[in-house]
Structures are given as C-alpha cells and as structure tokens.
Design a protein around this motif. Structure first.
Motif, mmCIF file in Angstrom:
data_model
loop_
_atom_site.group_PDB
_atom_site.id
_atom_site.type_symbol
_atom_site.label_atom_id
_atom_site.label_comp_id
_atom_site.label_asym_id
_atom_site.label_seq_id
_atom_site.Cartn_x
_atom_site.Cartn_y
_atom_site.Cartn_z
ATOM 1 N N LEU A 194 33.307 -56.847 -37.093
ATOM 2 C CA LEU A 194 34.326 -55.977 -37.682
ATOM 3 C C LEU A 194 35.237 -55.389 -36.601
ATOM 4 O O LEU A 194 36.457 -55.315 -36.772
ATOM 5 C CB LEU A 194 33.648 -54.844 -38.462
ATOM 6 C CG LEU A 194 34.570 -53.843 -39.150
ATOM 7 C CD1 LEU A 194 35.390 -54.536 -40.242
ATOM 8 C CD2 LEU A 194 33.758 -52.699 -39.741
ATOM 9 N N ALA A 195 34.648 -54.977 -35.484
ATOM 10 C CA ALA A 195 35.447 -54.434 -34.382
ATOM 11 C C ALA A 195 36.455 -55.471 -33.896
ATOM 12 O O ALA A 195 37.617 -55.146 -33.622
ATOM 13 C CB ALA A 195 34.538 -53.994 -33.238
ATOM 14 N N HIS A 196 36.019 -56.729 -33.786
ATOM 15 C CA HIS A 196 36.906 -57.802 -33.334
ATOM 16 C C HIS A 196 38.058 -58.015 -34.317
ATOM 17 O O HIS A 196 39.231 -58.106 -33.915
ATOM 18 C CB HIS A 196 36.100 -59.092 -33.173
ATOM 19 C CG HIS A 196 36.877 -60.236 -32.617
ATOM 20 N ND1 HIS A 196 37.264 -60.308 -31.296
ATOM 21 C CD2 HIS A 196 37.376 -61.351 -33.212
ATOM 22 C CE1 HIS A 196 37.942 -61.420 -31.085
ATOM 23 N NE2 HIS A 196 38.020 -62.075 -32.243
ATOM 24 N N SER A 197 37.734 -58.068 -35.605
ATOM 25 C CA SER A 197 38.777 -58.321 -36.608
ATOM 26 C C SER A 197 39.737 -57.151 -36.739
ATOM 27 O O SER A 197 40.953 -57.341 -36.893
ATOM 28 C CB SER A 197 38.140 -58.642 -37.969
ATOM 29 O OG SER A 197 37.456 -57.512 -38.493
ATOM 30 N N GLU A 198 39.221 -55.928 -36.639
ATOM 31 C CA GLU A 198 40.106 -54.772 -36.789
ATOM 32 C C GLU A 198 40.945 -54.543 -35.538
ATOM 33 O O GLU A 198 42.051 -53.990 -35.627
ATOM 34 C CB GLU A 198 39.304 -53.531 -37.187
ATOM 35 C CG GLU A 198 38.744 -53.660 -38.599
ATOM 36 C CD GLU A 198 38.194 -52.389 -39.187
ATOM 37 O OE1 GLU A 198 38.181 -52.287 -40.433
ATOM 38 O OE2 GLU A 198 37.772 -51.496 -38.423
ATOM 39 N N ALA A 199 40.456 -54.971 -34.380
ATOM 40 C CA ALA A 199 41.295 -54.939 -33.177
ATOM 41 C C ALA A 199 42.510 -55.841 -33.367
ATOM 42 O O ALA A 199 43.639 -55.495 -32.986
ATOM 43 C CB ALA A 199 40.486 -55.371 -31.956
ATOM 44 N N LYS A 200 42.298 -56.990 -33.977
ATOM 45 C CA LYS A 200 43.417 -57.909 -34.246
ATOM 46 C C LYS A 200 44.389 -57.306 -35.257
ATOM 47 O O LYS A 200 45.613 -57.451 -35.122
ATOM 48 C CB LYS A 200 42.875 -59.240 -34.758
ATOM 49 C CG LYS A 200 42.210 -60.100 -33.693
ATOM 50 C CD LYS A 200 41.852 -61.479 -34.238
ATOM 51 C CE LYS A 200 41.332 -62.373 -33.117
ATOM 52 N NZ LYS A 200 40.984 -63.731 -33.619
ATOM 53 N N ILE A 201 43.838 -56.650 -36.272
ATOM 54 C CA ILE A 201 44.713 -56.005 -37.266
ATOM 55 C C ILE A 201 45.583 -54.938 -36.597
ATOM 56 O O ILE A 201 46.803 -54.870 -36.822
ATOM 57 C CB ILE A 201 43.865 -55.379 -38.393
ATOM 58 C CG1 ILE A 201 43.205 -56.473 -39.235
ATOM 59 C CG2 ILE A 201 44.724 -54.473 -39.279
ATOM 60 C CD1 ILE A 201 42.181 -55.939 -40.236
ATOM 61 N N LEU A 202 44.960 -54.115 -35.782
ATOM 62 C CA LEU A 202 45.702 -53.060 -35.089
ATOM 63 C C LEU A 202 46.799 -53.660 -34.214
ATOM 64 O O LEU A 202 47.941 -53.180 -34.208
ATOM 65 C CB LEU A 202 44.757 -52.206 -34.241
ATOM 66 C CG LEU A 202 43.794 -51.292 -35.004
ATOM 67 C CD1 LEU A 202 42.785 -50.669 -34.056
ATOM 68 C CD2 LEU A 202 44.548 -50.206 -35.761
ATOM 69 N N HIS A 203 46.455 -54.697 -33.478
ATOM 70 C CA HIS A 203 47.445 -55.321 -32.587
ATOM 71 C C HIS A 203 48.612 -55.895 -33.371
ATOM 72 O O HIS A 203 49.783 -55.733 -32.982
ATOM 73 C CB HIS A 203 46.776 -56.420 -31.749
ATOM 74 C CG HIS A 203 47.710 -57.035 -30.755
ATOM 75 N ND1 HIS A 203 48.429 -58.196 -31.025
ATOM 76 C CD2 HIS A 203 48.072 -56.651 -29.504
ATOM 77 C CE1 HIS A 203 49.163 -58.496 -29.976
ATOM 78 N NE2 HIS A 203 48.976 -57.573 -29.041
ATOM 79 N N GLU A 204 48.312 -56.558 -34.469
ATOM 80 C CA GLU A 204 49.382 -57.157 -35.273
ATOM 81 C C GLU A 204 50.322 -56.090 -35.817
ATOM 82 O O GLU A 204 51.556 -56.231 -35.748
ATOM 83 C CB GLU A 204 48.778 -57.958 -36.424
ATOM 84 C CG GLU A 204 49.833 -58.573 -37.355
ATOM 85 C CD GLU A 204 49.227 -59.172 -38.611
ATOM 86 O OE1 GLU A 204 50.015 -59.603 -39.478
ATOM 87 O OE2 GLU A 204 47.987 -59.177 -38.746
#
Length: 341
Positions: A194-204
């Motif tokens: 989840l941390a990995h996927s939400e880091a990508k969401i934040l970056h996008e």
C-alpha cells in the motif's frame, strides 16, 4: 524529551496553593514566586493545584492570575476575554496578539484545554498562513487529539470540526476538516504494498499540480503515522527526492506550505517546531504568540529535542536566544519551561 524540571521533592499541594495565594496578595504581585511554582510542576500537579486552590479559596486559580498579575503578564483592559467557569475549569480565549500576556495562562491550563483554546483562536481568526490547526492535528497522538476535541466541546459548546468548517475556506477547509476529525491507528504495522502504491498516487497528483486532489487529502488525513512514514520513504526511494521538495513548486503558495507542514509534523516534528521558534525569534521583532505556543505546548513533550535541533541549526543555545529576545517575567517563565534552574 521534556525540558520541564520538577523538584525531586515537591511541596504539598496545600503549600503550593498557600504560596500562590500569598503571591497574589499585598501591595504587589510576586510574579517570580508564581513562576517558581507553576513553572516547575507537571500537568497532573498543576491540575491538583487548580482543584485545591478553587476548593480552598472559592476562586479559580486562573481567575486570580488574570486579576492580579501585572507587568509582562498584565491583562490589558482594551482586550476582550472569554471567561468560562464550568467544573472548575477557567478558559481564557483572548483576542490579544501578544504572547507574553498569555504564557502563564496557557501553561497553567491542562494540555487538552490549552490546545482547545489555541484551536479556537486559530479557527476564529483563521488565516491561510496559520499552521496551529495543523500542529494540533498532526503533532498529537490520536488520543490527545480526541481529548482536545472533548475539551473543545466543554469550553465552546460546539465541535472543533464545525468551527474549522465555518471559518476556513476552499482547499484549506477541504484539508483541515478531515485532519482535525481524524482518529488514526497508532500501531507500528505497515502495509508495504500500500505504501508503494500510494507513493505513486501522491507523485502523480503532485506532478500534475493537483495538490488538493481527493486522493492526496485521503492519504494524508486517514493513514497512520507509521504508514505515512513508509509511504514517504517509498516516495523518496522511487523518485529520488523527498516529497516536500516536489511541494515547493511555488514557494509563496500557502496551501503548499500547509501540505509541507502536515508532512513535517509527521516526519520530523522537532525540526518543524525548531523552524517555528527560529522564525519567531529572527528579525527585528519577536513573534511572541508563536514562541509562547511552542514552548508551552512542547515543554512536557519534546522541547529538549527542539532545543538540540535549534542549537545544531543556529550554533546558539535556545535558552540564550530566548533570553536575548525577551525580558522580565516573560523571559523568566519561558526559561523555566526550558529547564533553566
């Protein structure tokens, strides 16, 4: 790590009350005696003193302080104060802007009461550059924030959430209402995927400058501190720099500053508060409200870490900086909370 120094042998509560009563009486108030007592008692001890003082003398301790102390603690007649007495609690929500008039009052309040008063001031006088609500929402535990909201109900007969919603506007309201409403999980467990996927969401979202996107708000206002730290670490590892660097696209944008404050309160509160203190002391005039707020709210928590960060950043001990920028009883009160004997 706290800076508050409590005597190895604390006098009986009755003796403290007697000494405080004597300090208020006579031709002049003995401010140094007040500081020597209240400035060296922890929250539970101050609570016991307030209770015993009210029972013994039929008057709230904070009422006596407000009525009697002078000089740097003087209550100015041209300011408006809201005084509420209920269940032996006296809340003073003052409209004065000078931190020196409030140091002893704020310190004497219970931590939750104090935060409730500060939150009410921040909500009623809300400005985009005010970060007090962020500090209370993000630098307290879930239990502490819940206690603040309970104290807010008792003091102001309405919820913190509704006052924030009534006074904040636009993207700030969208962020601040769920921040102060949160009750985060406090455990250490982390979902790495989840941390990995939400880091990508934040970056996008940040890359496309969608700073107030629902997904950013959701992540920052619902995830546990441990989960957020893991997410921010993944962000750094995946994209080669910290998330706050990407939130500096427009250094003058107050909403971006608020987002950075949220993240810093979670990731490095000591350095966040060090900066608040540094900016309060820097320049021609002292921001006494900010200086008073940080010292009174962190003296029993992590003010030692903040002082260490200050010395590392500025090559000057925080005690010396405060002494050089303040004077009189205000200086003595702050130095007492900083651990000065």
């Amino acid at each position: 790590m706290a800076t508050l120094k409590v005597p190895a042998t604390v006098p009986a509560v009755a003796d403290d009350c007697d000494q405080l009563r004597k300090a208020f009486q006579g031709w002049g108030t003995n401010e140094q005696l007040i500081i020597s007592i209240l400035g060296h008692r922890d929250a539970a001890q101050r609570r016991a003193i307030r209770r015993a003082y009210a029972e013994t003398y039929g008057e709230e301790l904070l009422r006596s302080i407000t009525d009697e102390i002078s000089g740097d603690f003087e209550v100015k007649p041209d300011h408006t104060y809201e005084l509420v007495i209920s269940d032996r609690l006296l809340c003073r929500a003052c409209s004065a802007d000078d931190g020196d008039q409030r140091a002893v009052i704020l310190w004497t309040l219970d931590p939750a009461e104090r935060d409730a008063v500060l939150a009410n001031e921040a909500a009623r006088k809300w400005q985009p550059e005010n970060r007090v609500l962020v500090e209370i929402a993000c630098a307290r535990s879930s239990a502490q924030l819940f206690a603040v909201k309970q104290a807010y109900h008792d003091r102001f007969k309405r919820s913190l959430e509704e006052d924030v919603a009534a006074h904040a506007t636009g993207d700030f309201r969208k962020l601040l209402v769920p921040l102060v409403s949160a009750y985060r999980y406090e455990g250490p467990e982390v979902n790495t995927r989840l941390a990995h996927s939400e880091a990508k969401i934040l970056h996008e979202k940040i890359h496309h400058k969608k700073y107030s996107d629902d997904e950013i708000i959701r992540i920052l206002t619902t995830r546990s501190k441990a989960q957020l730290l893991a997410t921010f670490n993944h962000y750094n590892d995946e994209f080669g720099h910290r998330i706050n660097k990407d939130l500096k696209a427009d250094p003058k944008d107050e909403f971006l500053k608020t987002l950075r404050a949220v993240i810093r309160c979670f990731t490095c509160p000591d350095r966040y508060f060090e900066k608040v203190v540094r900016l309060a002391i820097a320049g021609m005039g002292t921001d006494e409200n900010a200086l008073t707020r940080i010292i009174t709210t962190r003296a029993e928590v992590d003010l030692k870490l903040i002082a260490e960060a200050y010395q590392k950043r500025n090559s000057v001990p925080l005690e010396r900086a405060v002494a050089g920028d303040t004077s009189g009883d205000y200086e003595r009160m702050l130095l007492a909370l900083l651990g000065h004997e």
